[in-house]
Design an enzyme around this catalytic site. Sequence first.
Site, PDB file in Angstrom:
ATOM      1  N   ARG A 103      28.526 -26.141  29.775  1.00 53.68           N
ATOM      2  CA  ARG A 103      29.001 -25.586  31.051  1.00 53.68           C
ATOM      3  C   ARG A 103      27.859 -25.713  32.030  1.00 53.68           C
ATOM      4  O   ARG A 103      26.805 -25.095  31.837  1.00 53.68           O
ATOM      5  CB  ARG A 103      29.427 -24.121  30.870  1.00 53.68           C
ATOM      6  CG  ARG A 103      29.708 -23.410  32.168  1.00 53.68           C
ATOM      7  CD  ARG A 103      30.376 -22.057  31.976  1.00 53.68           C
ATOM      8  NE  ARG A 103      31.772 -22.214  31.591  1.00 53.68           N
ATOM      9  CZ  ARG A 103      32.679 -21.234  31.604  1.00 53.68           C
ATOM     10  NH1 ARG A 103      32.334 -20.014  31.979  1.00 53.68           N
ATOM     11  NH2 ARG A 103      33.919 -21.460  31.243  1.00 53.68           N
ATOM     12  N   HIS A 130      37.783 -28.090  35.101  1.00 55.24           N
ATOM     13  CA  HIS A 130      37.760 -27.259  33.886  1.00 55.24           C
ATOM     14  C   HIS A 130      38.871 -27.773  32.953  1.00 55.24           C
ATOM     15  O   HIS A 130      39.884 -27.111  32.747  1.00 55.24           O
ATOM     16  CB  HIS A 130      38.002 -25.796  34.292  1.00 55.24           C
ATOM     17  CG  HIS A 130      37.642 -24.787  33.245  1.00 55.24           C
ATOM     18  ND1 HIS A 130      37.078 -25.107  32.027  1.00 55.24           N
ATOM     19  CD2 HIS A 130      37.787 -23.427  33.228  1.00 55.24           C
ATOM     20  CE1 HIS A 130      36.882 -23.994  31.322  1.00 55.24           C
ATOM     21  NE2 HIS A 130      37.299 -22.977  32.027  1.00 55.24           N
ATOM     22  N   GLN A 133      40.420 -25.733  29.904  1.00 53.29           N
ATOM     23  CA  GLN A 133      41.270 -24.628  30.336  1.00 53.29           C
ATOM     24  C   GLN A 133      42.684 -25.117  30.637  1.00 53.29           C
ATOM     25  O   GLN A 133      43.671 -24.493  30.242  1.00 53.29           O
ATOM     26  CB  GLN A 133      40.665 -23.974  31.587  1.00 53.29           C
ATOM     27  CG  GLN A 133      41.509 -22.871  32.152  1.00 53.29           C
ATOM     28  CD  GLN A 133      41.660 -21.699  31.178  1.00 53.29           C
ATOM     29  OE1 GLN A 133      40.661 -21.186  30.708  1.00 53.29           O
ATOM     30  NE2 GLN A 133      42.888 -21.305  30.862  1.00 53.29           N
ATOM     31  N   ASP A 212      43.902 -18.098  40.314  1.00 52.00           N
ATOM     32  CA  ASP A 212      42.563 -17.943  39.740  1.00 52.00           C
ATOM     33  C   ASP A 212      41.781 -17.080  40.730  1.00 52.00           C
ATOM     34  O   ASP A 212      42.246 -16.817  41.860  1.00 52.00           O
ATOM     35  CB  ASP A 212      41.915 -19.339  39.569  1.00 52.00           C
ATOM     36  CG  ASP A 212      40.561 -19.289  38.879  1.00 52.00           C
ATOM     37  OD1 ASP A 212      40.230 -18.262  38.248  1.00 52.00           O
ATOM     38  OD2 ASP A 212      39.809 -20.288  38.968  1.00 52.00           O
ATOM     39  N   CYS A 249      43.591 -18.268  34.225  1.00 53.24           N
ATOM     40  CA  CYS A 249      42.593 -18.685  33.227  1.00 53.24           C
ATOM     41  C   CYS A 249      41.688 -17.535  32.798  1.00 53.24           C
ATOM     42  O   CYS A 249      41.084 -17.584  31.735  1.00 53.24           O
ATOM     43  CB  CYS A 249      41.776 -19.848  33.764  1.00 53.24           C
ATOM     44  SG  CYS A 249      40.751 -19.425  35.181  1.00 53.24           S
ATOM     45  N   ARG A 277      43.049 -20.998  23.985  1.00 52.34           N
ATOM     46  CA  ARG A 277      41.804 -21.764  24.135  1.00 52.34           C
ATOM     47  C   ARG A 277      41.301 -22.177  22.747  1.00 52.34           C
ATOM     48  O   ARG A 277      40.790 -23.284  22.581  1.00 52.34           O
ATOM     49  CB  ARG A 277      40.728 -20.922  24.851  1.00 52.34           C
ATOM     50  CG  ARG A 277      41.010 -20.604  26.316  1.00 52.34           C
ATOM     51  CD  ARG A 277      40.982 -21.827  27.215  1.00 52.34           C
ATOM     52  NE  ARG A 277      39.734 -22.558  27.149  1.00 52.34           N
ATOM     53  CZ  ARG A 277      38.644 -22.286  27.885  1.00 52.34           C
ATOM     54  NH1 ARG A 277      38.670 -21.309  28.752  1.00 52.34           N
ATOM     55  NH2 ARG A 277      37.538 -23.013  27.763  1.00 52.34           N
TER      56      ARG A 277
HETATM   57  N1   CP Z   1      38.655 -19.193  31.444  1.00 56.59           N
HETATM   58  C1   CP Z   1      37.359 -19.314  31.111  1.00 56.59           C
HETATM   59  O1   CP Z   1      36.814 -20.418  31.019  1.00 56.59           O
HETATM   60  O2   CP Z   1      36.753 -18.137  30.848  1.00 56.59           O
HETATM   61  P1   CP Z   1      35.189 -17.932  30.596  1.00 56.59           P
HETATM   62  O3   CP Z   1      34.484 -18.138  31.890  1.00 56.59           O
HETATM   63  O4   CP Z   1      35.082 -16.534  30.090  1.00 56.59           O
HETATM   64  O5   CP Z   1      34.733 -18.938  29.566  1.00 56.59           O
HETATM   65  N1  NVA Z   2      37.173 -20.886  39.021  1.00 55.82           N
HETATM   66  C1  NVA Z   2      36.479 -20.017  38.096  1.00 55.82           C
HETATM   67  C2  NVA Z   2      36.946 -20.247  36.705  1.00 55.82           C
HETATM   68  C3  NVA Z   2      36.314 -19.366  35.666  1.00 55.82           C
HETATM   69  C4  NVA Z   2      36.784 -19.680  34.295  1.00 55.82           C
HETATM   70  C5  NVA Z   2      34.969 -20.228  38.212  1.00 55.82           C
HETATM   71  O1  NVA Z   2      34.536 -21.381  38.328  1.00 55.82           O
HETATM   72  O2  NVA Z   2      34.246 -19.251  38.196  1.00 55.82           O
END
Ligand code: CP
Ligand code: NVA
Length: 296
Positions: A103, A130, A133, A212, A249, A277
Site C-alpha cells: 500500500r 484500489h 477492493q 466511500d 469499502c 476481502r
Molecule cells: N477497504 C480497505 O481497504 O480498508 P483498509 O484501509 O482498512 O485496509
Molecule cells: N478512498 C479511501 C479508501 C480507503 C480504503 C482512501 O484512500 O482512504
Amino acid sequence: MPGINHFLNIDDIDAKTLKEILAHAHELKKLKFNPPQLFKGLSLAMVFDKKSTRTRFSFEVAFKQLGGHTIVTSMDEIQLTGAESIEDTGQVLSRFVDAIMIRMSDHATLKKLSENTTIPVINGLTNHSHPCQIMASILTMEEKLGPIAGKKIAWLGDYNNVAHAFVQASEKFDFELTLAVPESLRHKADKRANLVDTAEEAVKDVDVVVTDTWVSMGQEGKAIEIFESYQVNSKLMTLAKESAIFTHCMPIHRGEEVTEEVLASPASVIYDEAENRVHEQKAILAWCLADTEVNV
Ligand code: CP
Ligand code: NVA
C-alpha cells in the site's frame, strides 16, 4: 518483467482473467472451512505506508489459511524510506519472498517497483486505484444479486481511487455505472466515467448504491461541504430498486457519506463485503502465484 502476474490495476488485466479470478473467489469461499493449501512453503511480504485494517488482516488471513507465511511491515521500518532505491528494494525482496502486497500513495512508484521484481506485486491501494477492493465488492454484489453483468450501479461522492477502480471494472465486467460527483471534481474522472449532476439521477432504479469516504487518507483537513448533497440516506435509497443493496469499502464516516439509518437497514452489506476481502484476496494471490514453484 513480462510474464509476471502483477495485480496493479483492473485496466491492466484482461476481462477473461478477471472473471476467472472472481469465479475462483466464489469457489474458495465455499471451501473456507477446508482451504486448499495452495501457498504451502511460500512467503508474502506486506508493506504499508498508510493505515489499514481490512487489507492488512484479510491478506494475512488469506495467505495463512492457504498454507503460506507472511511478513508485515510499515514503510517507515524498511530502508526504502531512507536512502535505498525502489529498484534495489524490489530486487532484494524478490530473493526473500514469493510476492509483495504493498500500500503506497504513488501509483507510478508501485509500477516502478513491479518493473524491478522477479515476483508478483499486488496493489493494496494507491492514490490512483484500489483493485483488490473492487474485486471483493463485485463478489459481494454477485452473492446478493446474481451475475454482475448488466447490473446498474450508482457511485456517489468523491471521485477517488475506489471510484476510479470501479470505472475500470465496469468495462471489464459489463455493468452499468453512473457516478454523481461534485462538478468541481469531475475533471479528475476517467474519460469513460458516466457522470451525472445529482445523486437522485444516479440512483434511479439501480441495483447497488455505493459510496466511500469524502476524505481519503492523506487528504485530512479537506472541506466536505461540496459533498453534502451526495450523502446516502434512506430517502435517496427509496429511488433505487426495492431490492437494491448498499456497499462501502470501509472505513465509514457515519453521518457524512452515509447515514446510520442506511447502515442499519437490510440493504447494507458492508460486513459481508469486508469478509469477502479474504476470499477475493485468496483468488487474486492464487492467480499471481500460479506459476510460482512451491518450495516444499
Ligand atoms: N477497504 C480497505 O481497504 O480498508 P483498509 O484501509 O482498512 O485496509
Ligand atoms: N478512498 C479511501 C479508501 C480507503 C480504503 C482512501 O484512500 O482512504
